[in-house]
Motif scaffolding. Structure first.
Motif, PDB file in Angstrom:
ATOM      1  N   GLU A 119       0.869  -1.173   0.000  1.00  0.00           N
ATOM      2  CA  GLU A 119       0.000   0.000   0.000  1.00  0.00           C
ATOM      3  C   GLU A 119       0.905   1.222   0.000  1.00  0.00           C
ATOM      4  N   GLY A 120       0.837   1.990  -1.057  1.00  0.00           N
ATOM      5  CA  GLY A 120       1.710   3.148  -1.181  1.00  0.00           C
ATOM      6  C   GLY A 120       3.161   2.701  -1.245  1.00  0.00           C
ATOM      7  N   LYS A 121       3.989   3.235  -0.354  1.00  0.00           N
ATOM      8  CA  LYS A 121       5.419   2.899  -0.313  1.00  0.00           C
ATOM      9  C   LYS A 121       5.734   1.915   0.811  1.00  0.00           C
ATOM     10  N   GLU A 122       4.711   1.207   1.280  1.00  0.00           N
ATOM     11  CA  GLU A 122       4.899   0.254   2.372  1.00  0.00           C
ATOM     12  C   GLU A 122       4.410  -1.137   1.978  1.00  0.00           C
ATOM     13  N   MET A 123       5.013  -2.123   2.609  1.00  0.00           N
ATOM     14  CA  MET A 123       4.569  -3.502   2.397  1.00  0.00           C
ATOM     15  C   MET A 123       4.425  -4.180   3.753  1.00  0.00           C
ATOM     16  N   GLN A 124       3.281  -4.774   3.954  1.00  0.00           N
ATOM     17  CA  GLN A 124       3.078  -5.612   5.131  1.00  0.00           C
ATOM     18  C   GLN A 124       3.216  -7.059   4.694  1.00  0.00           C
ATOM     19  N   PHE A 125       3.989  -7.848   5.451  1.00  0.00           N
ATOM     20  CA  PHE A 125       3.971  -9.280   5.184  1.00  0.00           C
ATOM     21  C   PHE A 125       3.213  -9.967   6.307  1.00  0.00           C
ATOM     22  N   ARG A 126       2.502 -11.012   5.912  1.00  0.00           N
ATOM     23  CA  ARG A 126       1.635 -11.720   6.851  1.00  0.00           C
ATOM     24  C   ARG A 126       1.794 -13.219   6.651  1.00  0.00           C
ATOM     25  N   LYS A 127       1.509 -13.923   7.705  1.00  0.00           N
ATOM     26  CA  LYS A 127       1.398 -15.395   7.659  1.00  0.00           C
ATOM     27  C   LYS A 127       2.677 -16.081   7.208  1.00  0.00           C
ATOM     28  N   LEU A 128       3.828 -15.614   7.679  1.00  0.00           N
ATOM     29  CA  LEU A 128       5.089 -16.316   7.424  1.00  0.00           C
ATOM     30  C   LEU A 128       5.055 -17.604   8.242  1.00  0.00           C
ATOM     31  N   ALA A 129       5.106 -18.736   7.555  1.00  0.00           N
ATOM     32  CA  ALA A 129       4.999 -20.022   8.250  1.00  0.00           C
ATOM     33  C   ALA A 129       5.779 -21.098   7.506  1.00  0.00           C
ATOM     34  N   THR A 130       6.373 -21.992   8.280  1.00  0.00           N
ATOM     35  CA  THR A 130       7.146 -23.114   7.748  1.00  0.00           C
ATOM     36  C   THR A 130       6.644 -24.395   8.397  1.00  0.00           C
ATOM     37  N   LEU A 131       6.473 -25.437   7.596  1.00  0.00           N
ATOM     38  CA  LEU A 131       6.058 -26.721   8.144  1.00  0.00           C
ATOM     39  C   LEU A 131       7.008 -27.137   9.269  1.00  0.00           C
ATOM     40  N   GLU A 132       6.452 -27.724  10.314  1.00  0.00           N
ATOM     41  CA  GLU A 132       7.222 -28.026  11.517  1.00  0.00           C
ATOM     42  C   GLU A 132       8.491 -28.833  11.244  1.00  0.00           C
ATOM     43  N   GLU A 133       8.413 -29.832  10.390  1.00  0.00           N
ATOM     44  CA  GLU A 133       9.579 -30.680  10.134  1.00  0.00           C
ATOM     45  C   GLU A 133      10.678 -29.964   9.345  1.00  0.00           C
ATOM     46  N   TYR A 134      10.381 -28.760   8.815  1.00  0.00           N
ATOM     47  CA  TYR A 134      11.361 -27.982   8.068  1.00  0.00           C
ATOM     48  C   TYR A 134      11.857 -26.768   8.858  1.00  0.00           C
ATOM     49  N   GLN A 135      11.322 -26.563  10.061  1.00  0.00           N
ATOM     50  CA  GLN A 135      11.732 -25.420  10.879  1.00  0.00           C
ATOM     51  C   GLN A 135      13.152 -25.620  11.403  1.00  0.00           C
ATOM     52  N   GLY A 136      13.837 -24.507  11.656  1.00  0.00           N
ATOM     53  CA  GLY A 136      15.196 -24.556  12.191  1.00  0.00           C
ATOM     54  C   GLY A 136      16.267 -24.808  11.148  1.00  0.00           C
ATOM     55  N   LYS A 137      15.905 -24.731   9.865  1.00  0.00           N
ATOM     56  CA  LYS A 137      16.846 -24.992   8.777  1.00  0.00           C
ATOM     57  C   LYS A 137      17.184 -23.716   7.989  1.00  0.00           C
ATOM     58  N   GLY A 138      16.712 -22.573   8.459  1.00  0.00           N
ATOM     59  CA  GLY A 138      17.005 -21.311   7.781  1.00  0.00           C
ATOM     60  C   GLY A 138      16.072 -20.985   6.632  1.00  0.00           C
ATOM     61  N   ILE A 139      15.018 -21.740   6.475  1.00  0.00           N
ATOM     62  CA  ILE A 139      14.111 -21.537   5.341  1.00  0.00           C
ATOM     63  C   ILE A 139      13.346 -20.220   5.468  1.00  0.00           C
ATOM     64  N   ALA A 140      12.774 -19.957   6.633  1.00  0.00           N
ATOM     65  CA  ALA A 140      12.037 -18.705   6.828  1.00  0.00           C
ATOM     66  C   ALA A 140      12.980 -17.512   6.712  1.00  0.00           C
ATOM     67  N   SER A 141      14.217 -17.672   7.151  1.00  0.00           N
ATOM     68  CA  SER A 141      15.209 -16.597   7.020  1.00  0.00           C
ATOM     69  C   SER A 141      15.449 -16.264   5.551  1.00  0.00           C
ATOM     70  N   CYS A 142      15.606 -17.275   4.719  1.00  0.00           N
ATOM     71  CA  CYS A 142      15.787 -17.055   3.271  1.00  0.00           C
ATOM     72  C   CYS A 142      14.570 -16.373   2.669  1.00  0.00           C
ATOM     73  N   LEU A 143      13.391 -16.797   3.085  1.00  0.00           N
ATOM     74  CA  LEU A 143      12.160 -16.215   2.565  1.00  0.00           C
ATOM     75  C   LEU A 143      12.033 -14.753   2.988  1.00  0.00           C
ATOM     76  N   LEU A 144      12.402 -14.448   4.223  1.00  0.00           N
ATOM     77  CA  LEU A 144      12.352 -13.073   4.698  1.00  0.00           C
ATOM     78  C   LEU A 144      13.325 -12.187   3.915  1.00  0.00           C
ATOM     79  N   LYS A 145      14.538 -12.662   3.704  1.00  0.00           N
ATOM     80  CA  LYS A 145      15.512 -11.908   2.901  1.00  0.00           C
ATOM     81  C   LYS A 145      14.981 -11.690   1.488  1.00  0.00           C
ATOM     82  N   TYR A 146      14.331 -12.698   0.940  1.00  0.00           N
ATOM     83  CA  TYR A 146      13.769 -12.619  -0.409  1.00  0.00           C
ATOM     84  C   TYR A 146      12.716 -11.509  -0.505  1.00  0.00           C
ATOM     85  N   ILE A 147      11.819 -11.448   0.484  1.00  0.00           N
ATOM     86  CA  ILE A 147      10.757 -10.435   0.393  1.00  0.00           C
ATOM     87  C   ILE A 147      11.298  -9.028   0.676  1.00  0.00           C
ATOM     88  N   PHE A 148      12.370  -8.916   1.466  1.00  0.00           N
ATOM     89  CA  PHE A 148      12.996  -7.602   1.633  1.00  0.00           C
ATOM     90  C   PHE A 148      13.554  -7.133   0.294  1.00  0.00           C
TER      91      PHE A 148
END
Length: 135
Positions: free
Chosen positions: A56-85
């Motif tokens: 919206e305008g010059k801002e972005m809200q991200f919502r619902k960042l989630a990783t399946l439990e068996e894939y958590q702790g592997k840096g996947i959400a970190s990569c996804l966060l860097k990607y959206i930045f």
């Protein structure tokens, strides 16, 4: 692992399973889903992590960042966060923010996000608004 743009409906199962398993399935479907950008991380052909972004305008809200439990702790959400930045920077956006579960605040701080100390409770979960200014 590969990050791809996906459809809103592809996010719903992981949103429900990871974030709100005790709520009805419809609880994770957002009214604004059709106007957002949705990204998923795939391990071969399996969708394992998701996020939804709303500009919206010059801002972005991200919502619902989630990783399946068996894939958590592997840096996947970190990569996804860097990607959206990077996604936000490529669109010359100035601010990226989210409603973070308060118990996940430290995760977001690792990426330079700051707590605004604006908090609220939804479905017995406490949230705080986190933000980062992009220059």
């Amino acid at each position: 692992m590969e990050i791809k743009e996906i459809q809103a409906l592809q996010t719903w199962q992981i949103r429900h399973e990871v974030m709100w398993p005790d709520q009805p399935f419809e609880f994770v479907q957002l009214e604004e889903d059709n106007s957002g950008f949705h990204f998923g991380v795939f391990d071969e052909d399996k969708l394992v992590s998701i996020v939804s972004c709303f500009i919206e305008g010059k801002e972005m809200q991200f919502r619902k960042l989630a990783t399946l439990e068996e894939y958590q702790g592997k840096g996947i959400a970190s990569c996804l966060l860097k990607y959206i930045f990077q996604f936000a920077k490529s669109r010359d956006l100035k601010r990226v923010w989210c409603n973070a579960r308060s118990n996940k605040k430290l995760f977001y701080e690792k990426f330079g996000m700051n707590d605004t100390f604006k908090t609220f409770v939804k479905a017995d979960q406490e949230f705080t608004i986190m933000e980062i200014m992009l220059f």
